[in-house]
Every structure is written in structure tokens, then in C-alpha cells.
Design a protein around this motif. Structure first.
Motif, mmCIF file in Angstrom:
data_model
loop_
_atom_site.group_PDB
_atom_site.id
_atom_site.type_symbol
_atom_site.label_atom_id
_atom_site.label_comp_id
_atom_site.label_asym_id
_atom_site.label_seq_id
_atom_site.Cartn_x
_atom_site.Cartn_y
_atom_site.Cartn_z
ATOM 1 N N LEU A 144 0.819 -1.211 0.000
ATOM 2 C CA LEU A 144 0.000 0.000 0.000
ATOM 3 C C LEU A 144 0.856 1.266 0.000
ATOM 4 N N GLY A 145 1.856 1.327 0.897
ATOM 5 C CA GLY A 145 2.726 2.501 0.951
ATOM 6 C C GLY A 145 3.464 2.740 -0.351
ATOM 7 N N PRO A 146 4.175 1.721 -0.886
ATOM 8 C CA PRO A 146 4.855 1.889 -2.175
ATOM 9 C C PRO A 146 3.920 2.235 -3.322
ATOM 10 N N LEU A 147 2.682 1.714 -3.260
ATOM 11 C CA LEU A 147 1.720 2.019 -4.323
ATOM 12 C C LEU A 147 1.367 3.500 -4.319
ATOM 13 N N ALA A 148 1.048 4.022 -3.131
ATOM 14 C CA ALA A 148 0.752 5.454 -3.022
ATOM 15 C C ALA A 148 1.979 6.283 -3.383
ATOM 16 N N GLY A 149 3.147 5.833 -2.947
ATOM 17 C CA GLY A 149 4.382 6.552 -3.256
ATOM 18 C C GLY A 149 4.658 6.595 -4.745
ATOM 19 N N THR A 150 4.423 5.480 -5.419
ATOM 20 C CA THR A 150 4.657 5.422 -6.869
ATOM 21 C C THR A 150 3.763 6.406 -7.609
ATOM 22 N N VAL A 151 2.478 6.470 -7.198
ATOM 23 C CA VAL A 151 1.545 7.380 -7.873
ATOM 24 C C VAL A 151 1.943 8.837 -7.640
ATOM 25 N N LEU A 152 2.331 9.169 -6.406
ATOM 26 C CA LEU A 152 2.728 10.542 -6.096
ATOM 27 C C LEU A 152 4.005 10.932 -6.847
ATOM 28 N N ILE A 153 4.957 10.016 -6.904
ATOM 29 C CA ILE A 153 6.193 10.284 -7.650
ATOM 30 C C ILE A 153 5.889 10.446 -9.138
ATOM 31 N N PHE A 154 4.940 9.655 -9.644
ATOM 32 C CA PHE A 154 4.532 9.777 -11.050
ATOM 33 C C PHE A 154 3.996 11.170 -11.344
ATOM 34 N N TYR A 155 3.120 11.668 -10.449
ATOM 35 C CA TYR A 155 2.573 13.017 -10.643
ATOM 36 C C TYR A 155 3.682 14.066 -10.561
ATOM 37 N N GLY A 156 4.649 13.857 -9.661
ATOM 38 C CA GLY A 156 5.759 14.794 -9.557
ATOM 39 C C GLY A 156 6.616 14.808 -10.803
ATOM 40 N N LEU A 157 6.934 13.632 -11.320
ATOM 41 C CA LEU A 157 7.738 13.540 -12.550
ATOM 42 C C LEU A 157 6.986 14.114 -13.747
ATOM 43 N N LYS A 158 5.680 13.896 -13.774
ATOM 44 C CA LYS A 158 4.869 14.441 -14.852
ATOM 45 C C LYS A 158 4.902 15.964 -14.837
ATOM 46 N N ALA A 159 4.811 16.539 -13.625
ATOM 47 C CA ALA A 159 4.877 18.001 -13.502
ATOM 48 C C ALA A 159 6.241 18.522 -13.936
ATOM 49 N N LEU A 160 7.309 17.801 -13.581
ATOM 50 C CA LEU A 160 8.656 18.210 -13.999
ATOM 51 C C LEU A 160 8.812 18.122 -15.512
ATOM 52 N N LEU A 161 8.234 17.089 -16.109
ATOM 53 C CA LEU A 161 8.303 16.939 -17.566
ATOM 54 C C LEU A 161 7.595 18.092 -18.264
ATOM 55 N N LEU A 162 6.422 18.461 -17.754
ATOM 56 C CA LEU A 162 5.693 19.586 -18.350
ATOM 57 C C LEU A 162 6.485 20.884 -18.184
ATOM 58 N N LEU A 163 7.129 21.024 -17.028
ATOM 59 C CA LEU A 163 7.954 22.209 -16.790
ATOM 60 C C LEU A 163 9.122 22.244 -17.762
ATOM 61 N N TYR A 164 9.789 21.096 -17.955
ATOM 62 C CA TYR A 164 10.921 21.015 -18.881
ATOM 63 C C TYR A 164 10.486 21.347 -20.306
ATOM 64 N N GLN A 165 9.341 20.801 -20.717
ATOM 65 C CA GLN A 165 8.844 21.051 -22.066
ATOM 66 C C GLN A 165 8.539 22.526 -22.279
ATOM 67 N N SER A 166 7.935 23.163 -21.273
ATOM 68 C CA SER A 166 7.608 24.586 -21.395
ATOM 69 C C SER A 166 8.867 25.438 -21.453
ATOM 70 N N LEU A 167 9.896 25.041 -20.704
ATOM 71 C CA LEU A 167 11.150 25.806 -20.696
ATOM 72 C C LEU A 167 11.905 25.656 -22.002
ATOM 73 N N THR A 168 11.916 24.441 -22.558
ATOM 74 C CA THR A 168 12.634 24.223 -23.806
ATOM 75 C C THR A 168 11.929 24.897 -24.984
ATOM 76 N N LYS A 169 10.588 24.927 -24.924
ATOM 77 C CA LYS A 169 9.845 25.612 -25.984
ATOM 78 C C LYS A 169 10.073 27.121 -25.917
#
Length: 211
Positions: free
Chosen positions: A185-210
Motif C-alpha cells: 500500500l505505501g509503495p503504491l501510493a508513493g509510486t503514484v505521487l512520484i509519477f505526478y511529480g515527474l509528470k509536472a517536472l516533464l511539463l515544466l521542462y517542455q515549457s522551458l525548452t519551448k
């Protein structure tokens, strides 16, 4: 009434869609307790009220126009979600003994409130929603009482929904199903939260490179 409905309909649809806030409520409720889930809901609601207030004051438009401020918020939010996700990997599985669970490792009221507040206040998608969608339906020329009513409505809807989720998840039959996940349960919640964090970083990177 029409002003309230114009705000409530799009906001409720966005709120009930699964996202970082929902995962945070699930994490606090299942790994810790119903109390931790409800205080996290209070933190989320308080943060949402702040978002609604600065949107009504027009500060949301300023954040939208300032790429530096907006990108800083996006970066902080992404790293915070990944940090909470990392901590979730280290939490123990929930127990069916609610009293022992709360006494042994439950969050304090402030800790639970803080997790909900920070996960929402640093979420760039919430900022985008308020600045773009709500700012298009809110009457900025409305009376002070109407504006206070709008903020109060958003706060109340948020608190009621996430408190309901926290209460539902901690009902013995529902909790029992999640407890079967055990240590996953803990790792499952952690994985989802880390996924959302990485997704936000990816969107930030894409906006900066554009840019």
C-alpha cells in the motif's frame, strides 16, 4: 444563485477527478487514520480557498503572466510530491486495529493538515484551473458578499468531498480490502505521487525548452 452554479459545476467536475489531492487523502486515511484524512481535507480546502481568493483579487492573472513565479511554483510542487511519495515507501502497512494504529504512528493534526495544504497550494494544475477556467466564469464586479460566498462555497465543497472520501476509505469493509494489499500500500501510493511529480517536472521542462 447563477453565480454559484457557474463556479460549482466546473469545480466539482474537476475536484472529483482523481489527482494528487485524492492520492494524498487515500495515503493519510489508509496508512494513518480517518482523522489524518479529514485534517488533510481541511488543509486542501484551506489551500483551495486561497487559490480562489487570489483569483477573485486578480492575482491569478499576474501569476499566469509571470513565467518565473509560475515555473518556481511548478518546480516546488513537483519536488514536494516526489518527496511525499518517497516517504510513503517507508511507511508501514495499515492495521485493522484502529486504536493501536493511531496510537503507534498516526500523524498529528498539524502534520496531516500540512500534507494536504502543501500538496494543493504547490499544485500548478490547480493554479491553472482557477486562473483560466474560474476567472472566465467569475463576475469580478460582484459585491463583496457574493465574492465571499463564492470562496466559502468552494471551501465547503472541497472539505465535504474529501472528508467523505476519507470517511469512506476508513469504513471497516473498505479498509479491509485495502489492508489485503499489506506492505504494497505505501509503495503504491508513493509510486503514484512520484509519477505526478515527474509528470509536472516533464511539463515544466517542455515549457522551458519551448520558450
Amino acid at each position: 444563485l447563477s453565480s454559484f452554479l457557474l463556479i460549482a459545476i466546473p469545480y466539482v467536475l474537476a475536484m472529483i477527478s482523481p489527482g494528487p489531492d485524492t492520492v494524498m487523502i487515500m495515503r493519510n486515511s489508509l496508512i494513518y487514520s480517518k482523522r489524518s484524512g479529514i485534517f488533510a481535507a481541511l488543509g486542501i480546502s484551506t489551500s483551495v480557498a486561497i487559490h480562489a481568493t487570489y483569483t477573485l483579487l486578480g492575482l491569478g492573472l499576474l501569476i499566469k503572466e509571470s513565467l518565473l513565479i509560475f515555473n518556481i511554483i511548478r518546480g516546488l510542487g513537483a519536488f514536494y510530491l516526489m518527496y511525499i511519495g518517497y516517504k510513503s515507501f517507508k511507511t508501514s502497512a495499515p492495521s485493522l486495529d484502529f486504536k493501536n494504529t493511531q496510537a503507534s504512528h498516526d500523524l498529528t493534526r498539524f502534520q496531516a493538515f500540512k500534507t494536504g495544504f502543501l500538496s494543493n497550494i504547490l499544485n500548478p494544475m490547480i493554479i491553472i484551473f482557477f486562473v483560466t477556467i474560474l476567472s472566465s466564469v467569475i463576475d469580478f464586479n460582484g459585491s463583496f458578499c457574493v465574492q465571499c460566498g463564492n470562496v466559502s462555497l468552494i471551501f465547503l465543497l472541497t472539505f465535504l468531498w474529501f472528508s467523505f472520501v476519507a470517511t469512506l476509505l476508513t469504513l471497516p469493509p473498505v479498509r479491509k480490502q485495502f489492508v489485503k494489499l499489506g506492505k504494497a500500500l505505501g509503495p503504491l501510493a508513493g509510486t503514484v505521487l512520484i509519477f505526478y511529480g515527474l509528470k509536472a517536472l516533464l511539463l515544466l521542462y517542455q515549457s522551458l525548452t519551448k520558450g
